[in-house]
Design a protein around this motif. Structure first.
Motif, mmCIF file in Angstrom:
data_model
loop_
_atom_site.group_PDB
_atom_site.id
_atom_site.type_symbol
_atom_site.label_atom_id
_atom_site.label_comp_id
_atom_site.label_asym_id
_atom_site.label_seq_id
_atom_site.Cartn_x
_atom_site.Cartn_y
_atom_site.Cartn_z
ATOM 1 N N ILE A 47 48.938 -5.078 21.607
ATOM 2 C CA ILE A 47 50.175 -4.350 21.917
ATOM 3 C C ILE A 47 50.680 -3.605 20.688
ATOM 4 O O ILE A 47 51.119 -2.452 20.787
ATOM 5 C CB ILE A 47 51.245 -5.313 22.472
ATOM 6 N N LEU A 48 50.598 -4.213 19.514
ATOM 7 C CA LEU A 48 51.027 -3.541 18.285
ATOM 8 C C LEU A 48 50.155 -2.327 17.985
ATOM 9 O O LEU A 48 50.654 -1.284 17.554
ATOM 10 C CB LEU A 48 51.009 -4.515 17.114
ATOM 11 N N VAL A 49 48.855 -2.451 18.219
ATOM 12 C CA VAL A 49 47.959 -1.306 18.030
ATOM 13 C C VAL A 49 48.308 -0.221 19.039
ATOM 14 O O VAL A 49 48.310 0.975 18.716
ATOM 15 C CB VAL A 49 46.485 -1.744 18.146
ATOM 16 N N GLY A 50 48.620 -0.613 20.273
ATOM 17 C CA GLY A 50 49.014 0.350 21.296
ATOM 18 C C GLY A 50 50.307 1.071 20.942
ATOM 19 O O GLY A 50 50.434 2.274 21.159
ATOM 20 N N LEU A 51 51.256 0.359 20.398
ATOM 21 C CA LEU A 51 52.508 0.994 19.984
ATOM 22 C C LEU A 51 52.289 1.945 18.813
ATOM 23 O O LEU A 51 52.936 2.989 18.721
ATOM 24 C CB LEU A 51 53.544 -0.068 19.626
ATOM 25 N N THR A 52 51.358 1.603 17.931
ATOM 26 C CA THR A 52 50.997 2.511 16.841
ATOM 27 C C THR A 52 50.363 3.777 17.402
ATOM 28 O O THR A 52 50.656 4.888 16.962
ATOM 29 C CB THR A 52 50.023 1.816 15.874
ATOM 30 N N SER A 53 49.518 3.614 18.395
ATOM 31 C CA SER A 53 48.880 4.766 19.032
ATOM 32 C C SER A 53 49.899 5.615 19.778
ATOM 33 O O SER A 53 49.754 6.836 19.863
ATOM 34 C CB SER A 53 47.800 4.279 19.987
ATOM 35 N N LEU A 54 50.920 4.984 20.305
ATOM 36 C CA LEU A 54 51.965 5.704 21.036
ATOM 37 C C LEU A 54 52.676 6.705 20.134
ATOM 38 O O LEU A 54 53.128 7.752 20.594
ATOM 39 C CB LEU A 54 52.956 4.696 21.622
ATOM 40 N N ILE A 55 52.732 6.407 18.842
ATOM 41 C CA ILE A 55 53.344 7.312 17.873
ATOM 42 C C ILE A 55 52.589 8.636 17.838
ATOM 43 O O ILE A 55 53.171 9.696 17.604
ATOM 44 C CB ILE A 55 53.392 6.653 16.474
ATOM 45 N N PHE A 56 51.272 8.610 18.094
ATOM 46 C CA PHE A 56 50.474 9.832 18.093
ATOM 47 C C PHE A 56 50.395 10.469 19.473
ATOM 48 O O PHE A 56 50.297 11.691 19.591
ATOM 49 C CB PHE A 56 49.051 9.548 17.603
ATOM 50 N N VAL A 57 50.426 9.666 20.523
ATOM 51 C CA VAL A 57 50.245 10.198 21.877
ATOM 52 C C VAL A 57 51.477 10.975 22.341
ATOM 53 O O VAL A 57 51.349 12.047 22.927
ATOM 54 C CB VAL A 57 49.896 9.067 22.872
ATOM 55 N N ILE A 58 52.667 10.470 22.076
ATOM 56 C CA ILE A 58 53.879 11.140 22.561
ATOM 57 C C ILE A 58 54.036 12.536 21.959
ATOM 58 O O ILE A 58 54.219 13.491 22.699
ATOM 59 C CB ILE A 58 55.123 10.261 22.346
ATOM 60 N N PRO A 59 53.937 12.721 20.639
ATOM 61 C CA PRO A 59 54.012 14.103 20.145
ATOM 62 C C PRO A 59 52.802 14.936 20.568
ATOM 63 O O PRO A 59 52.893 16.157 20.661
ATOM 64 C CB PRO A 59 54.047 13.959 18.627
ATOM 65 N N GLY A 60 51.684 14.291 20.840
ATOM 66 C CA GLY A 60 50.487 15.008 21.254
ATOM 67 C C GLY A 60 50.606 15.655 22.617
ATOM 68 O O GLY A 60 49.805 16.507 22.974
#
Length: 73
Positions: A7-20
């Motif tokens: 989940i922590l890795v997913g939340l880190t990835s979310l930082i890149f996906v949302i602006p993407g």
């Protein structure tokens, strides 16, 4: 424990996906895809499915956004 890490890795990835998702920032999804793959693998090693599902959802969103932008934008 692996589920929380996933989940922590997913939340880190979310930082890149949302602006993407924003036009002209789609290249950030190229950074998000490897991160979500690592999170999905960690989630598959866990007995729970929340982390795996989060990472797979983010992976699908990133791939669809890249395919709509032609892989670049």
């Amino acid at each position: 424990m692996l589920n929380i890490l996933s989940i922590l890795v997913g939340l880190t990835s979310l930082i890149f996906v949302i602006p993407g998702i924003i036009p002209l920032l789609g290249a950030l999804n190229w950074l998000a895809i490897p991160i979500t793959l690592v999170g999905a693998v960690i989630g598959m090693l866990s007995s729970k499915t929340a982390g795996r599902n989060l990472n797979l959802l983010l992976l699908v969103v990133a791939i669809v956004r890249l395919s709509l932008g032609g892989g670049l934008l």
